[in-house]
Structure formats: C-alpha cells, structure tokens
Enzyme design. Structure first.
Site, PDB file in Angstrom:
ATOM      1  N   ARG A  69     -30.527 -45.923   5.299  1.00  0.00           N
ATOM      2  CA  ARG A  69     -30.964 -44.581   5.704  1.00  0.00           C
ATOM      3  C   ARG A  69     -31.168 -44.513   7.223  1.00  0.00           C
ATOM      4  O   ARG A  69     -30.887 -43.505   7.861  1.00  0.00           O
ATOM      5  CB  ARG A  69     -32.260 -44.169   4.978  1.00  0.00           C
ATOM      6  CG  ARG A  69     -32.091 -44.177   3.491  1.00  0.00           C
ATOM      7  CD  ARG A  69     -32.501 -42.971   2.700  1.00  0.00           C
ATOM      8  NE  ARG A  69     -32.896 -41.736   3.299  1.00  0.00           N
ATOM      9  CZ  ARG A  69     -32.318 -40.564   3.027  1.00  0.00           C
ATOM     10  NH1 ARG A  69     -31.277 -40.496   2.218  1.00  0.00           N
ATOM     11  NH2 ARG A  69     -32.789 -39.465   3.548  1.00  0.00           N
ATOM     12  N   GLN A 100     -42.129 -33.013   7.043  1.00  0.00           N
ATOM     13  CA  GLN A 100     -42.125 -34.102   6.062  1.00  0.00           C
ATOM     14  C   GLN A 100     -40.986 -35.065   6.377  1.00  0.00           C
ATOM     15  O   GLN A 100     -40.815 -36.054   5.685  1.00  0.00           O
ATOM     16  CB  GLN A 100     -41.906 -33.543   4.657  1.00  0.00           C
ATOM     17  CG  GLN A 100     -42.967 -32.575   4.219  1.00  0.00           C
ATOM     18  CD  GLN A 100     -42.564 -31.857   2.924  1.00  0.00           C
ATOM     19  OE1 GLN A 100     -42.792 -32.350   1.839  1.00  0.00           O
ATOM     20  NE2 GLN A 100     -41.950 -30.703   3.070  1.00  0.00           N
ATOM     21  N   ASP A 103     -37.131 -38.490  10.278  1.00  0.00           N
ATOM     22  CA  ASP A 103     -35.938 -38.802  11.069  1.00  0.00           C
ATOM     23  C   ASP A 103     -36.063 -38.533  12.569  1.00  0.00           C
ATOM     24  O   ASP A 103     -35.137 -38.825  13.327  1.00  0.00           O
ATOM     25  CB  ASP A 103     -34.733 -38.014  10.517  1.00  0.00           C
ATOM     26  CG  ASP A 103     -34.979 -36.499  10.468  1.00  0.00           C
ATOM     27  OD1 ASP A 103     -35.731 -35.974  11.312  1.00  0.00           O
ATOM     28  OD2 ASP A 103     -34.411 -35.848   9.575  1.00  0.00           O
ATOM     29  N   HIS A 118     -45.177 -37.606   7.080  1.00  0.00           N
ATOM     30  CA  HIS A 118     -44.679 -38.724   6.269  1.00  0.00           C
ATOM     31  C   HIS A 118     -44.219 -39.916   7.093  1.00  0.00           C
ATOM     32  O   HIS A 118     -43.468 -40.745   6.608  1.00  0.00           O
ATOM     33  CB  HIS A 118     -43.541 -38.245   5.361  1.00  0.00           C
ATOM     34  CG  HIS A 118     -44.010 -37.340   4.254  1.00  0.00           C
ATOM     35  ND1 HIS A 118     -43.159 -36.673   3.410  1.00  0.00           N
ATOM     36  CD2 HIS A 118     -45.265 -37.013   3.853  1.00  0.00           C
ATOM     37  CE1 HIS A 118     -43.868 -35.958   2.533  1.00  0.00           C
ATOM     38  NE2 HIS A 118     -45.143 -36.133   2.791  1.00  0.00           N
ATOM     39  N   CYS A 129     -51.557 -56.075   7.061  1.00  0.00           N
ATOM     40  CA  CYS A 129     -52.582 -55.716   8.049  1.00  0.00           C
ATOM     41  C   CYS A 129     -52.372 -54.319   8.642  1.00  0.00           C
ATOM     42  O   CYS A 129     -53.239 -53.810   9.345  1.00  0.00           O
ATOM     43  CB  CYS A 129     -52.675 -56.765   9.152  1.00  0.00           C
ATOM     44  SG  CYS A 129     -51.302 -56.706  10.330  1.00  0.00           S
ATOM     45  N   CYS A 146     -44.628 -60.011   9.699  1.00  0.00           N
ATOM     46  CA  CYS A 146     -45.524 -59.546  10.750  1.00  0.00           C
ATOM     47  C   CYS A 146     -45.877 -60.709  11.670  1.00  0.00           C
ATOM     48  O   CYS A 146     -46.213 -61.795  11.197  1.00  0.00           O
ATOM     49  CB  CYS A 146     -46.778 -58.998  10.070  1.00  0.00           C
ATOM     50  SG  CYS A 146     -48.145 -58.651  11.189  1.00  0.00           S
ATOM     51  N   THR A 187     -37.698 -27.176   2.283  1.00  0.00           N
ATOM     52  CA  THR A 187     -38.490 -28.103   1.476  1.00  0.00           C
ATOM     53  C   THR A 187     -38.543 -27.591   0.045  1.00  0.00           C
ATOM     54  O   THR A 187     -38.641 -26.383  -0.185  1.00  0.00           O
ATOM     55  CB  THR A 187     -39.908 -28.312   2.055  1.00  0.00           C
ATOM     56  OG1 THR A 187     -40.673 -29.101   1.128  1.00  0.00           O
ATOM     57  CG2 THR A 187     -40.639 -27.015   2.320  1.00  0.00           C
ATOM     58  N   ASN A 212     -34.482 -21.136   2.575  1.00  0.00           N
ATOM     59  CA  ASN A 212     -33.945 -22.155   1.673  1.00  0.00           C
ATOM     60  C   ASN A 212     -32.785 -21.517   0.908  1.00  0.00           C
ATOM     61  O   ASN A 212     -32.889 -20.365   0.512  1.00  0.00           O
ATOM     62  CB  ASN A 212     -35.051 -22.603   0.688  1.00  0.00           C
ATOM     63  CG  ASN A 212     -34.735 -23.930   0.010  1.00  0.00           C
ATOM     64  OD1 ASN A 212     -33.642 -24.119  -0.520  1.00  0.00           O
ATOM     65  ND2 ASN A 212     -35.694 -24.843   0.038  1.00  0.00           N
TER      66      ASN A 212
HETATM   67  P1  NAD Z   1     -36.299 -32.286  -0.979  1.00  0.00           P
HETATM   68  O1  NAD Z   1     -35.113 -33.186  -0.931  1.00  0.00           O
HETATM   69  O2  NAD Z   1     -37.203 -32.351  -2.135  1.00  0.00           O
HETATM   70  O3  NAD Z   1     -35.825 -30.751  -0.864  1.00  0.00           O
HETATM   71  C1  NAD Z   1     -34.870 -30.337   0.072  1.00  0.00           C
HETATM   72  C2  NAD Z   1     -34.837 -28.812   0.042  1.00  0.00           C
HETATM   73  O4  NAD Z   1     -33.965 -28.381   1.075  1.00  0.00           O
HETATM   74  C3  NAD Z   1     -34.302 -28.200  -1.260  1.00  0.00           C
HETATM   75  O5  NAD Z   1     -35.182 -27.176  -1.666  1.00  0.00           O
HETATM   76  C4  NAD Z   1     -32.941 -27.611  -0.859  1.00  0.00           C
HETATM   77  O6  NAD Z   1     -32.625 -26.419  -1.577  1.00  0.00           O
HETATM   78  C5  NAD Z   1     -33.173 -27.316   0.611  1.00  0.00           C
HETATM   79  N1  NAD Z   1     -31.968 -27.298   1.441  1.00  0.00           N
HETATM   80  C6  NAD Z   1     -30.815 -27.996   1.287  1.00  0.00           C
HETATM   81  N2  NAD Z   1     -29.967 -27.708   2.300  1.00  0.00           N
HETATM   82  C7  NAD Z   1     -30.605 -26.819   3.120  1.00  0.00           C
HETATM   83  C8  NAD Z   1     -30.263 -26.159   4.340  1.00  0.00           C
HETATM   84  N3  NAD Z   1     -29.066 -26.358   4.924  1.00  0.00           N
HETATM   85  N4  NAD Z   1     -31.169 -25.321   4.892  1.00  0.00           N
HETATM   86  C9  NAD Z   1     -32.385 -25.099   4.310  1.00  0.00           C
HETATM   87  N5  NAD Z   1     -32.760 -25.707   3.165  1.00  0.00           N
HETATM   88  C10 NAD Z   1     -31.881 -26.555   2.577  1.00  0.00           C
HETATM   89  O7  NAD Z   1     -37.052 -32.536   0.391  1.00  0.00           O
HETATM   90  P2  NAD Z   1     -38.576 -32.453   0.797  1.00  0.00           P
HETATM   91  O8  NAD Z   1     -39.174 -31.196   0.270  1.00  0.00           O
HETATM   92  O9  NAD Z   1     -38.587 -32.711   2.263  1.00  0.00           O
HETATM   93  O10 NAD Z   1     -39.305 -33.678   0.051  1.00  0.00           O
HETATM   94  C11 NAD Z   1     -38.704 -34.934  -0.186  1.00  0.00           C
HETATM   95  C12 NAD Z   1     -39.318 -36.155   0.492  1.00  0.00           C
HETATM   96  O11 NAD Z   1     -38.256 -36.949   0.970  1.00  0.00           O
HETATM   97  C13 NAD Z   1     -40.168 -35.902   1.682  1.00  0.00           C
HETATM   98  O12 NAD Z   1     -41.316 -36.658   1.483  1.00  0.00           O
HETATM   99  C14 NAD Z   1     -39.410 -36.484   2.892  1.00  0.00           C
HETATM  100  O13 NAD Z   1     -40.276 -37.289   3.675  1.00  0.00           O
HETATM  101  C15 NAD Z   1     -38.382 -37.384   2.302  1.00  0.00           C
HETATM  102  N6  NAD Z   1     -37.032 -37.253   2.914  1.00  0.00           N
HETATM  103  C16 NAD Z   1     -36.881 -37.147   4.278  1.00  0.00           C
HETATM  104  C17 NAD Z   1     -35.613 -36.979   4.840  1.00  0.00           C
HETATM  105  C18 NAD Z   1     -35.467 -36.858   6.350  1.00  0.00           C
HETATM  106  O14 NAD Z   1     -36.305 -37.351   7.094  1.00  0.00           O
HETATM  107  N7  NAD Z   1     -34.409 -36.199   6.833  1.00  0.00           N
HETATM  108  C19 NAD Z   1     -34.485 -36.931   4.012  1.00  0.00           C
HETATM  109  C20 NAD Z   1     -34.661 -37.059   2.631  1.00  0.00           C
HETATM  110  C21 NAD Z   1     -35.947 -37.207   2.093  1.00  0.00           C
HETATM  111 ZN    ZN Z   2     -49.758 -58.127   9.549  1.00  0.00          ZN
END
Ligand code: NAD
Ligand code: ZN
Length: 249
Positions: A69, A100, A103, A118, A129, A146, A187, A212
């Site tokens: 990732r 959340q 990246d 997150h 630790c 570590c 989200t 969304n």
């Molecule tokens: P999720 O994967 O649960 O939901 C993603 C949402 O984005 C969905 O509702 C989808 O319909 C919508 N979506 C898809 N393409 C889109 C676009 N082009 N524009 C707008 N919306 C769009 O993600 P979440 O709610 O962030 O929760 C999942 C967990 O996964 C979080 O805790 C997060 O930390 C982690 N995560 C992070 C990343 C990252 O950092 N890029 C990637 C994947 C998961």
């Molecule tokens: Zn440590």
C-alpha cells in the site's frame, strides 16, 4: 448545477469543517478498501489485515501488505479534489480538514489545517513501546525491530478495533461542533467514531453536505447530497462559489 441557497450559504459561512475518506484519494489511484484487493492480494480482506489480531498472528504478512500500500501511495499524486480543498482553506476564516486517509495527499496538495484521525502510513511505530520513526530498514528482518526496546515495528496507522489518537479526535469533535457547514466527502460513514462527526455537526445546527457517488448511512441526514466524484464536484463547487463572490463585489 449547484442550488443557489447552498452557494449563498457558503459565501457567508465562516466556520467550515470537512471530513474526508478513502474516496477522495480514489482518483489519485489509491484504491478504497472495497476496491483495494487486486493481484497478489486479491484473496485477502483488508478488514482482516488492518487489525491488531492479524499483526499478532502474522506480522510479516501485515508488514508486506502495508509495504504494498505504501508503494501505491508513493506513486500517487494529489487530484483536483485535494487541490480544491487546499484552496478552500484560504476562503474561510475557520477551516478544519479532518481526514481518515493515511496517505498524506492533503498535505502534498498544500492543505495545512489537517487533522489526521487514522495516522500516517509514512511513519512506523513500535508495537511495544509506541515510539515512532519515519525511516527503517526491513532488508534483514520483516517487520524490523525497534531500536529502543527490540519490539516489532508496525505502521503508525489506526487499525480496526483500535482507539483514535485522543488529541486528534478531540480537535475533530470541536471542529464539528462549531462548524456552520460540514462536508462529508468520499467516506462510507460506517467506520466509527469518524462516522459520528457529521451527525454531531448536524445536531449542532450545521448545514450537512455530502459528496459521494453512492448513498451512505448519513445521506438521509444531509441537507445536500451531491452525487458524483469528489475530483469533479469540488473544483466545480469552488468555481461556482468564487464566481458568485466576484460578481457580488
Ligand atoms: P471506504 O473505503 O469505506 O469508503 C470509500 C467511500 O468513497 C465510498 O462511500 C465510495 O462510494 C466513495 N467514493 C469512491 N470513489 C469516490 C470519488 N471519486 N469521489 C468521492 N467519493 C468516492 O473509506 P473510508 O470511509 O475512508 O473508511 C475506510 C478506512 O480505510 C479508513 O479508516 C481509512 O483510514 C482507510 N483507508 C485509507 C485509504 C487512504 O489513505 N487513501 C485508502 C483505503 C482505506
Ligand atoms: Zn520499542
């Protein structure tokens, strides 16, 4: 394209909070969890990899998945949604960007008022630790250890079932409570406690705007549910807002 009440509300708003999720980075090529698993990782469920249990059972597997990732993220660039949000920060006197995402693409696009709920995949922390580091060597041992206590290093991100960094959560709740407009963008609004933030803002009287392509559990509460991609809707919304603003002057 946008309701004129929404535009005029945004023109006069002073306190704005935004919650972003994986959907905001989808157009940068960072897959959401739902779309994440391709190739080598197709048979794994992220909900089974991003947990403390998974790390205890098989730390090397979880380490490798995050390395994969991290490589996807390293190749990704901010998209128009990230840039529009960075521009919005300058338009409102009180603006908070709660994310959340792990990246760091908001920062790369120029946003500064970021609350990372997150964590961040570019850092690791010791599973024993808790000391964090932003450089490590996994050429001999995976995960590496570590340098302070010999514990295993893990990504500095919040896993399913773990609590959020208390300071970030506190600041996010305060921003949600004082916001006049709250945006929930990309989200799925099912992962708690982040999913409660739009509800909290709505209860305190904020106008709730969702962006969304799909409906989510908070859609029924939203004053405006803008259906489509964040990378298309946000720049258009910004343009519509500022165009009206300059006409008014
Ligand atoms: P999720 O994967 O649960 O939901 C993603 C949402 O984005 C969905 O509702 C989808 O319909 C919508 N979506 C898809 N393409 C889109 C676009 N082009 N524009 C707008 N919306 C769009 O993600 P979440 O709610 O962030 O929760 C999942 C967990 O996964 C979080 O805790 C997060 O930390 C982690 N995560 C992070 C990343 C990252 O950092 N890029 C990637 C994947 C998961
Ligand atoms: Zn440590």
């Amino acid at each position: 394209m946008f309701p004129s009440e929404l535009l005029s509300f945004l023109r006069t708003a002073e306190r704005v909070a935004v919650l972003t999720g994986a959907g905001v980075s989808a157009e940068s090529g960072v897959p959401t969890f739902r779309d994440a698993q391709t190739g080598l990782w197709a048979s794994y469920d992220p909900a089974q990899l991003a947990t403390p249990d998974a790390f205890r059972r098989n730390p090397a597997l979880v380490w490798d998945w995050y390395a994969y990732r991290r490589a996807l993220i390293a190749a990704a660039r901010p998209n128009p949604a990230h840039y529009a949000l960075a521009e919005m920060e300058a338009l409102f006197p009180d603006f908070s960007l709660i994310t959340q995402n792990i990246d760091a693409l908001h920062r790369a696009a120029g946003s500064r008022a970021i609350i990372e709920l997150h964590g961040n995949i570019r850092r690791v922390k010791c599973a024993e630790c808790g000391k964090t580091a932003s450089a490590w060597d996994d050429s001999r041992e995976k995960p590496p250890r570590c340098e302070h206590c010999g514990g295993l290093l893990r990504p500095d991100v919040v896993w399913f079932g773990e609590s959020l960094p208390p300071d970030a959560l506190q600041r996010a709740m305060e921003a949600a409570e004082r916001a006049q407009v709250f945006f929930s963008i990309g989200t799925s609004a099912v992962v708690e406690p982040a999913a409660s933030l739009p509800r909290m803002a709505r209860r305190k009287g904020a106008l709730l705007v969702e962006i969304n392509p799909e409906a989510t559990p908070i859609t029924p509460l939203a004053d405006y549910a803008l259906r489509g991609k964040a990378g298309e809707i946000l720049p258009a919304l910004l343009e519509a807002m500022t165009r009206r603003q300059s006409l008014r002057k």
